[in-house]
Every structure is written in structure tokens, then in C-alpha cells.
Design a protein around this motif. Structure first.
Motif, PDB file in Angstrom:
ATOM      1  N   LEU A  76      -1.307 -15.134  -8.590  1.00 14.92           N
ATOM      2  CA  LEU A  76      -2.430 -15.024  -7.651  1.00 14.92           C
ATOM      3  C   LEU A  76      -2.780 -16.382  -7.056  1.00 14.92           C
ATOM      4  CD1 LEU A  76      -4.793 -12.476  -9.458  1.00 14.92           C
ATOM      5  CD2 LEU A  76      -3.524 -12.109  -7.341  1.00 14.92           C
ATOM      6  N   ILE A  77      -2.866 -17.391  -7.904  1.00 14.63           N
ATOM      7  CA  ILE A  77      -3.232 -18.721  -7.400  1.00 14.63           C
ATOM      8  C   ILE A  77      -2.175 -19.241  -6.429  1.00 14.63           C
ATOM      9  CG2 ILE A  77      -3.557 -21.143  -8.081  1.00 14.63           C
ATOM     10  CD1 ILE A  77      -5.020 -20.149 -10.556  1.00 14.63           C
ATOM     11  N   SER A  78      -0.901 -18.859  -6.675  1.00 13.26           N
ATOM     12  CA  SER A  78       0.165 -19.312  -5.771  1.00 13.26           C
ATOM     13  C   SER A  78       0.017 -18.720  -4.369  1.00 13.26           C
ATOM     14  CB  SER A  78       1.534 -18.949  -6.354  1.00 13.26           C
ATOM     15  OG  SER A  78       1.770 -17.548  -6.255  1.00 13.26           O
ATOM     16  N   LYS A 116      -7.485 -23.306 -17.235  1.00 19.65           N
ATOM     17  CA  LYS A 116      -6.256 -24.101 -17.423  1.00 19.65           C
ATOM     18  C   LYS A 116      -5.406 -24.078 -16.156  1.00 19.65           C
ATOM     19  CE  LYS A 116      -2.025 -24.308 -20.242  1.00 19.65           C
ATOM     20  NZ  LYS A 116      -1.127 -24.238 -19.079  1.00 19.65           N
ATOM     21  N   LYS A 117      -5.245 -22.919 -15.547  1.00 19.29           N
ATOM     22  CA  LYS A 117      -4.406 -22.804 -14.358  1.00 19.29           C
ATOM     23  C   LYS A 117      -4.993 -23.578 -13.177  1.00 19.29           C
ATOM     24  CE  LYS A 117      -1.269 -20.409 -16.310  1.00 19.29           C
ATOM     25  NZ  LYS A 117       0.032 -21.062 -16.586  1.00 19.29           N
ATOM     26  N   ILE A 118      -6.326 -23.509 -13.033  1.00 17.79           N
ATOM     27  CA  ILE A 118      -6.975 -24.271 -11.957  1.00 17.79           C
ATOM     28  C   ILE A 118      -6.823 -25.766 -12.217  1.00 17.79           C
ATOM     29  CG2 ILE A 118      -9.222 -24.850 -10.951  1.00 17.79           C
ATOM     30  CD1 ILE A 118      -9.963 -21.909 -11.206  1.00 17.79           C
ATOM     31  N   LYS A 119      -6.964 -26.157 -13.472  1.00 13.96           N
ATOM     32  CA  LYS A 119      -6.820 -27.574 -13.829  1.00 13.96           C
ATOM     33  C   LYS A 119      -5.412 -28.065 -13.499  1.00 13.96           C
ATOM     34  CE  LYS A 119      -9.078 -28.916 -17.430  1.00 13.96           C
ATOM     35  NZ  LYS A 119      -9.518 -29.137 -18.830  1.00 13.96           N
ATOM     36  N   GLN A 171      -2.206 -31.773  -7.869  1.00 18.64           N
ATOM     37  CA  GLN A 171      -2.532 -31.785  -6.443  1.00 18.64           C
ATOM     38  C   GLN A 171      -1.620 -30.815  -5.672  1.00 18.64           C
ATOM     39  OE1 GLN A 171      -2.989 -35.684  -4.708  1.00 18.64           O
ATOM     40  NE2 GLN A 171      -4.250 -36.421  -6.392  1.00 18.64           N
ATOM     41  N   GLN A 172      -1.475 -29.604  -6.267  1.00 23.58           N
ATOM     42  CA  GLN A 172      -0.643 -28.571  -5.637  1.00 23.58           C
ATOM     43  C   GLN A 172      -1.512 -27.733  -4.689  1.00 23.58           C
ATOM     44  OE1 GLN A 172       0.630 -26.470  -9.096  1.00 23.58           O
ATOM     45  NE2 GLN A 172       2.123 -28.000  -9.702  1.00 23.58           N
ATOM     46  N   TYR A 173      -2.109 -28.377  -3.721  1.00 24.45           N
ATOM     47  CA  TYR A 173      -3.013 -27.635  -2.852  1.00 24.45           C
ATOM     48  C   TYR A 173      -3.152 -28.322  -1.500  1.00 24.45           C
ATOM     49  CZ  TYR A 173      -6.110 -31.301  -4.646  1.00 24.45           C
ATOM     50  OH  TYR A 173      -6.649 -32.522  -5.009  1.00 24.45           O
ATOM     51  N   ASP A 174      -3.481 -27.517  -0.521  1.00 29.41           N
ATOM     52  CA  ASP A 174      -3.963 -28.038   0.751  1.00 29.41           C
ATOM     53  C   ASP A 174      -5.443 -27.687   0.837  1.00 29.41           C
ATOM     54  OD1 ASP A 174      -4.052 -25.330   1.238  1.00 29.41           O
ATOM     55  OD2 ASP A 174      -2.452 -25.343   2.738  1.00 29.41           O
ATOM     56  N   GLY A 175      -6.058 -27.949   1.969  1.00 28.17           N
ATOM     57  CA  GLY A 175      -7.487 -27.704   2.109  1.00 28.17           C
ATOM     58  C   GLY A 175      -7.853 -26.239   1.922  1.00 28.17           C
ATOM     59  N   VAL A 230     -10.046 -22.299  -4.564  1.00 23.44           N
ATOM     60  CA  VAL A 230     -10.075 -22.676  -5.982  1.00 23.44           C
ATOM     61  C   VAL A 230     -11.488 -23.095  -6.375  1.00 23.44           C
ATOM     62  CG1 VAL A 230      -9.316 -24.460  -7.612  1.00 23.44           C
ATOM     63  CG2 VAL A 230      -7.632 -23.259  -6.216  1.00 23.44           C
ATOM     64  N   LEU A 231     -12.138 -23.899  -5.539  1.00 16.93           N
ATOM     65  CA  LEU A 231     -13.523 -24.314  -5.819  1.00 16.93           C
ATOM     66  C   LEU A 231     -14.474 -23.126  -5.781  1.00 16.93           C
ATOM     67  CD1 LEU A 231     -13.650 -27.669  -3.804  1.00 16.93           C
ATOM     68  CD2 LEU A 231     -13.427 -27.381  -6.275  1.00 16.93           C
ATOM     69  N   ASP A 232     -14.225 -22.193  -4.858  1.00 19.31           N
ATOM     70  CA  ASP A 232     -15.031 -20.975  -4.767  1.00 19.31           C
ATOM     71  C   ASP A 232     -14.975 -20.199  -6.091  1.00 19.31           C
ATOM     72  OD1 ASP A 232     -16.772 -19.843  -2.974  1.00 19.31           O
ATOM     73  OD2 ASP A 232     -15.269 -18.754  -1.829  1.00 19.31           O
ATOM     74  N   ILE A 233     -13.759 -20.072  -6.634  1.00 18.53           N
ATOM     75  CA  ILE A 233     -13.587 -19.384  -7.915  1.00 18.53           C
ATOM     76  C   ILE A 233     -14.327 -20.124  -9.024  1.00 18.53           C
ATOM     77  CG2 ILE A 233     -11.886 -18.769  -9.685  1.00 18.53           C
ATOM     78  CD1 ILE A 233      -9.891 -18.244  -7.379  1.00 18.53           C
ATOM     79  N   CYS A 234     -14.207 -21.447  -9.040  1.00 17.47           N
ATOM     80  CA  CYS A 234     -14.896 -22.253 -10.064  1.00 17.47           C
ATOM     81  C   CYS A 234     -16.399 -22.006 -10.032  1.00 17.47           C
ATOM     82  CB  CYS A 234     -14.618 -23.739  -9.847  1.00 17.47           C
ATOM     83  SG  CYS A 234     -12.955 -24.264 -10.281  1.00 17.47           S
ATOM     84  N   ILE A 235     -16.981 -22.011  -8.834  1.00 20.61           N
ATOM     85  CA  ILE A 235     -18.427 -21.825  -8.705  1.00 20.61           C
ATOM     86  C   ILE A 235     -18.824 -20.435  -9.191  1.00 20.61           C
ATOM     87  CG2 ILE A 235     -20.336 -21.670  -7.060  1.00 20.61           C
ATOM     88  CD1 ILE A 235     -18.819 -23.765  -5.351  1.00 20.61           C
ATOM     89  N   GLU A 236     -18.077 -19.422  -8.770  1.00 21.25           N
ATOM     90  CA  GLU A 236     -18.422 -18.050  -9.133  1.00 21.25           C
ATOM     91  C   GLU A 236     -18.244 -17.781 -10.628  1.00 21.25           C
ATOM     92  OE1 GLU A 236     -19.628 -15.295  -7.287  1.00 21.25           O
ATOM     93  OE2 GLU A 236     -20.113 -16.892  -5.878  1.00 21.25           O
TER      94      GLU A 236
END
Length: 679
Positions: free
Chosen positions: A66-68, A98-101, A107-111, A117-123
Motif C-alpha cells: 500500500l505504501i508503495s 516501522k514501515k513509515i519510518k 527518503q523513499q518519497y517525493d512530496g 505518509v504524514l496524513d496517516i501519521c496524524i490520523e
């Protein structure tokens, strides 16, 4: 045979409605044009997401997958985040963390991916970023407005002090007001209010354009703002426009309706307050306005990227949190939430209503459903992104039908029958029992104070000076926001290429002349080019920018008092109209009204009885059908007056805002378990 409706029925007869978007995509792809490899990958991602939701469990492998997906397509981003949140629980919290970390560490991300990812962290309540991470991201993404906004939201959610200097530095940049207000709000949440540098605020935040909003918002933050609760409180979401900007941008008849409806509902002794919320980008009006003692209009300063086609889909959860923050700060817990669109902002409000254990009311319309097929009932050839966008809205509608406590259909039983064609869920007795058919309404018998009439008269004198002779002929009037679907360009073609231009002058009112949207610019450019090519119509066709509802009604009264052999006409040229507030207002004044046969106008307009229904598909059909009715030798002046009088009677007896508001109050209270005779 209608391929779209047939497919809807087939899926709902045999499959879980959760599978609908994927089932439709598969059929569309099989029967339509080939898709490219990127589009095929999006379809495969949707298939995976739907299957995971059906399995109702996530493991390490599934979370990785999913994260991919994040960052590839706005719709799959939304579906992915929704799947994670729907299946999230304490057992998998450590795996998700762990997966988000891992993603952030490598740094496997773009904007785009980082945002979600941050949205998921907040929720999910996962505070995973260290101080250095936050500082790095604030600097790295300072030009990405949505990342900046979500980072400020993250720091607010997890109460992360220590970044005052970094926040001040950010706020010196040329950010939209919505981001700057969010930054100031964060500072005041993290630090004592008196420590916020007021000289900095004056220099970098407050200015001539936003000072009215900013000052009122600061007063709200500094005051223990609370609304006394005695009775049932209603929150109605608008999100498109402003009460004071009807006819500009995407603000249309809904603003007129919700203003009048909110004022009238709030007069009922059983109602504590009506709160109407919208999202504002132009911070030139107060944060909170009162319309009547108990109708509160709230302009939320939420930054949205206006350049994207669907500006709500990415920001859905942010919108939900911002509304929740305001309600919490004001100690407001609405008993009933009412939403009116199939979009992700309405979905955000729906989820918030469930978080607060409140009742949810949903006004249901078959849009975009009736735009999925052509005149022969065959599936339209849509671009892939447009198709995905429409399927997302259809999916939202299906979810809201399932989760709402009450469903409002606009109009009468005939409209309900039409709704059932597009929504096979109506076969379910539980769903059918939720539905109440209620029309829309307007202020009838409205008294207008002398000062307003005098001010309008002065403007009219000035107008007549610059448009001499315009009102010496009958007028075809059209009022509303400027948009392709509103048909003003087709109306101008119809008028100029027909006998209508010989007997009537044409007046189109709508659009923001000072800050037009791209669509408004396009329509106004069409008007300008038309007059350049056809100078003979220069004094016969007038386009005026949006006017206040009061000025429009005064103008309509002024026009209708001038009597000619041919009647004054109000012509709604929209391809379809769900109901038509402007049509009702023109009928109530006495115009001969013509409305689109598609949509809900037919629920109150009977052809030849109180108006005329016409095919508004294009300029040719508008001209042909208007001419047929207007120049029909069987309909003399007396017959026309009877039709006009019948139109007035229809509105007075059925669509006064007082009558409509009573129906809404009864419906709201029934959801609360109260009876009509309880006071």
C-alpha cells in the motif's frame, strides 16, 4: 438500453457495492479504448486495494504494498490512505510505524508520498519525526505549500514546540493567507499568546486586504468563544462560495438557499443554532458572520490548491481536522450534520459526524451519474483521469447512502423515481426508509427597506445612463455563476441567431469581474469576442457581473413593471439544473420562465401551465424551443399572463422558505427522535 444504469443494477444485484469502482473499470476497459501502461498500473492498484479491504486485514507485506502505491495517482492515494485507516488497529500500529519510518529514513518519497505518509501519521497518532527531521523538511519543502501545511498540522497535532524561529522564517515567505493563518494559529497553540511577536504579525501577516478577516479571527482565538446550547444544533456544509458572493466563481444558488434556509430554520424555538461552514481563499470578510440571531456563517481559512481539477481529494483529512478543531475550540457539538455534494470535502464532514456520534443528512443528486452516458444510453468515451474522478464521486455517493441517517431528495415523488434509476440501493427497504423528498425555497413576500431601494435606484440610474434604451424592449434574463454547464454561451448563440433578438434584449448577470476564475474568463472572453464580431448587438446584449441577491430581485421588479406585447422571460440555459433557486425567484416576480427539461425543474414546472420546459443541450435547441413557445399563435397575451400568474402561485404555495424550513426542521428532529408537536 442504458449501459451505465444496466451495469449499476447488475453490480448491486450480485456484488458488494464496495467492489463497484473496480467492476466498472474492468467493464469500461474491456468495452472501450485501450489504456496505456501507467493507467493499467493504476487499475491494478485499485484492484489490490479493493481486495485488501474485502479481506479486512493488513500484514507487513500488505502495508509495504500500500505504501508503495502512494504518490502515483491522486485517486489511488486517497483509496490507499482510506484502506490503511479503515483497517488500522493497535495490533498493526507498530508495523505501520516501522514501515513509515523505513520510508522516511531511506527518503523513499517525493512530496506527494510524503504528504500522505504524514496524513496517516496524524490520523493514527504516530509521532515519528525527530526535531532534525522536522527542521529538514520545513526547509526542504518550504516552496511546497501542501507539505508546509501538513507539517504545520503535524506539529500542532503532536504539540511539538521548539520551532518558533523556523515558523517565523516560513511566514516571511510569499505564502497564501490560508498558510499564514495556519502558522499563526500554530504559534498561538504552542506558546503563550502574549509571546507571539505582534510587530512581526503586522509586517508579514496582517494587511489591508485581509485585516477584516484576520482581526476577527484573532478575536476568536483570544476569546472563550462558546455558543449557548438550548435545543438541536445543525451544521450545514457549503464549501462552494460565500453568502456575499453569489454568482461569482463557483458560488451560485446554493449560497442563496443556505443563507435563507439557515436564517429561517434558526428561528424555530427547538433549534439552538444553525452553523453554515464554507472554505475561503479570499480573506476579505469576517471569520464569523451572523445572519439572524442564531444562524452563524463560518469562513474556514483552509489552503487549497486551486490549480488542480479536484482540490478536495488530497486534503480530505486535513479539512476534517480543521473543522473538528474549530468545533472543539468553540465547544460546538452539532446534533445533525447536513452535506450536499459528492466530493471529498463532504466525505470529510460525514466522517467527522460519525466521530462525534452525530446524525448525518445527505442531499442526494445523480451527479455525475447522468453524465456517464450519451443520448443513446451508451457509455461515454471519457479520458482516464476524468473517468477515475467520476468513479470516485460515485463511490462517495454509495458510501454516503450506506452511512447516512437521513437522505434528502430535491423535489417530489417523480424526482425520487428518477433517483431510484441511478441508485439501485433504493430497492433496500432500509435505504428507502431514510429518504425524504423536500424542495428548495426562497423568500416570498419579502419586504425591502427604503434605504436599500434608494441605494439600488441610484445604481439603476447610473446603469440606464450607460445603457440607454435597453429596457425599452422586453428582456430575456439569465442569472447565475458563469460556467459552460450553465449554458450562457449557448444562450447568446440562441438569441443572436433567432427571431428572439428581434423581439427581446438579452441580459446575463453573473461572474466575478475583478478576480475571475479561468472558466469565468473563458465565458467573458466569448462575450467580448461576440460583440466585436457582431457590433449590431452592442446595445442589445448586456453582461453584468454578479450582483447581490437583493439587487437582482429589485432589478427583476423594475423589469417586470414595464409592459410590452411580448412577455419578459427568465431563461435558465443550464444543461441540467437540480432545482433552480434563480428560476423560483423569477417565477415569484412574474417572469415567463423557461427551464431545462433535464434535472429537477420538472418537479414544479408544468409545460404550458406555469412555465415551459425546454431542451437546453445547445444553442439550436434553446432557440428552436423558445421560439416555439413564445411565438405560438395559440398562446395570446392573456394566456401568457395566466401562465405567469400560475408560476407565482406555484412558488407562493409550495416554495416559500418558511414552508421548506419547516419540512427540514421536522426531518432533522425526527432523526433526533423528537416528535413534531414537541416544543
Amino acid at each position: 438500453m442504458n449501459e451505465f444504469i444496466e451495469f449499476r443494477n447488475r453490480v448491486y444485484d450480485n456484488e458488494s457495492n464496495d467492489s463497484y469502482p473496480l467492476q466498472f473499470l474492468d467493464e469500461y476497459i474491456n468495452n472501450s479504448k485501450a489504456i496505456n501502461s501507467d493507467e493499467a498500473r493504476v487499475v491494478e492498484q485499485i484492484r489490490t486495494i479493493k481486495q485488501l479491504e474485502l479481506n479486512k486485514q493488513l500484514g507487513e507485506k500488505e502495508i509495504d504494498e500500500l505504501i508503495s502505491f502512494l504518490g502515483e495517482h491522486s485517486s489511488t492515494d486517497r483509496f490507499t490512505v482510506d484502506a490503511v485507516l479503515n483497517l488500522f488497529n493497535d495490533e498493526i500500529k507498530q508495523i505501520v510505524e516501522k514501515k513509515i519510518k523505513d520510508v522516511l529514513l531511506n527518503q523513499q518519497y517525493d512530496g506527494q508520498k510524503l504528504y500522505h505518509v504524514l496524513d496517516i501519521c496524524i490520523e493514527c497518532g504516530i509521532d515519528i519525526l525527530g526535531d532534525n527531521d522536522l527542521l529538514f523538511m520545513l526547509q526542504q519543502y518550504e516552496l511546497d505549500l501542501e507539505i508546509t501545511s501538513i507539517l504545520l498540522d503535524y506539529m500542532d497535532r503532536f504539540k511539538r514546540p521548539g520551532f518558533k524561529d523556523a515558523i517565523y522564517k516560513l511566514l516571511t515567505l510569499d505564502y497564501p493567507d490560508g498558510i499564514k493563518i495556519q502558522g499563526i494559529n500554530l504559534l498561538m497553540n504552542l506558546y503563550p499568546m502574549e509571546t507571539v511577536d505582534q510587530s512581526f504579525v503586522e509586517k508579514h501577516i496582517r494587511n489591508e486586504k485581509n485585516k477584516v478577516f484576520f482581526d476577527s479571527y484573532m478575536d476568536f482565538l483570544k476569546t472563550d468563544f462558546a455558543f449557548e446550547k438550548q435545543g438541536t444544533s445543525i451544521l450545514q456544509a457549503m464549501f462552494y462560495g460565500d453568502f456575499e458572493d453569489s454568482g461569482k466563481g463557483n458560488s451560485g444558488g446554493l449560497a442563496v438557499l443556505l443563507k435563507g434556509l439557515g436564517e429561517e430554520i434558526s428561528k424555530d424555538s427547538r433549534i439552538s443554532h444553525v452553523f453554515t461552514i464554507t472554505i475561503t481563499q479570499e480573506l476579505n470578510k469576517p471569520f464569523i458572520s451572523f445572519h439572524g440571531d442564531k444562524h452563524v456563517f463560518i469562513r474556514l481559512p483552509i489552503y487549497l490548491d486551486q490549480s488542480v481539477r479536484d482540490k478536495f481529494i488530497k486534503r480530505e483529512l486535513f479539512i476534517k481536522r480543521q473543522i473538528a478543531n474549530y468545533l472543539n475550540r468553540s465547544e460546538i457539538k452539532p446534533d445533525v450534520f447536513h452535506i450536499r455534494f459528492l466530493d471529498n470535502a463532504s466525505k470529510a464532514v460525514a466522517h467527522l459526524s460519525k466521530d462525534l456520534n452525530s446524525k448525518l443528512v445527505f442531499t442526494l443528486t445523480p451527479d455525475p451519474h447522468r453524465n456517464m452516458f450519451d443520448g443513446l444510453g451508451q457509455l461515454k468515451e471519457l479520458g482516464f483521469n476524468e473517468l477515475i474522478e467520476k468513479l470516485n464521486k460515485i463511490k462517495i455517493g454509495d458510501e454516503l447512502i450506506r452511512t447516512s441517517d437521513g437522505i434528502v431528495g430535491i423535489g417530489n415523488g417523480d424526482v425520487k423515481t428518477e433517483l431510484a434509476v441511478y441508485f439501485p440501493q433504493f430497492k433496500d427497504d432500509i435505504v428507502n426508509g431514510k429518504i425524504e423528498m423536500i424542495g428548495e425555497g426562497i423568500q416570498t413576500g419579502q419586504s425591502i427597506d427604503g434605504e436599500a431601494i434608494a441605494a439600488y435606484s441610484n445604481r439603476l440610474i447610473e446603469w440606464n445612463e450607460t445603457n440607454k434604451g435597453f429596457f425599452e424592449k422586453p428582456v430575456i434574463l439569465n442569472v447565475g455563476r458563469l460556467a459552460v454547464l450553465k449554458g450562457q454561451m449557448e444562450l447568446l448563440k440562441a438569441w443572436s441567431n433567432s427571431k428572439l433578438s428581434e423581439t427581446h434584449n438579452l441580459l446575463i448577470i453573473g461572474g466575478d469581474l475583478e478576480r475571475p476564475s479561468k472558466e469565468e474568463e473563458m465565458v467573458m472572453e466569448f462575450f467580448k469576442n461576440f460583440l466585436q464580431k457582431h457590433p449590431q448587438f452592442k446595445d442589445r446584449f448586456i453582461h453584468k457581473g454578479a450582483m447581490s441577491n437583493l439587487d437582482i430581485r429589485l432589478l427583476e421588479r423594475e423589469i417586470i413593471e414595464r409592459d410590452f406585447d411580448y412577455p419578459h422571460i427568465y431563461l435558465c440555459s443550464s444543461v441540467k439544473e437540480e432545482f433552480g433557486i434563480a428560476i423560483l425567484e423569477a417565477m415569484s416576480i412574474g417572469f415567463l420562465t423557461l427551464g431545462p427539461i433535464k434535472g429537477g425543474v420538472k418537479s414544479y414546472m408544468e409545460n404550458g401551465e406555469n412555465g415551459f420546459l425546454i431542451d437546453t443541450s445547445n444553442g439550436e435547441t434553446i432557440a428552436e424551443e423558445t421560439e416555439k413557445h413564445l411565438y405560438d399563435s395559440k398562446i395570446d397575451k392573456d394566456a401568457v399572463k395566466k401562465i405567469q400568474a400560475a408560476g407565482q402561485k406555484t412558488v407562493d404555495e409550495n416554495f416559500s422558505i418558511q414552508k421548506i424550513s419547516h419540512e427540514f426542521v421536522s426531518f432533522y428532529l425526527s432523526l433526533e427522535g423528537e416528535k413534531e408537536n414537541e416544543i
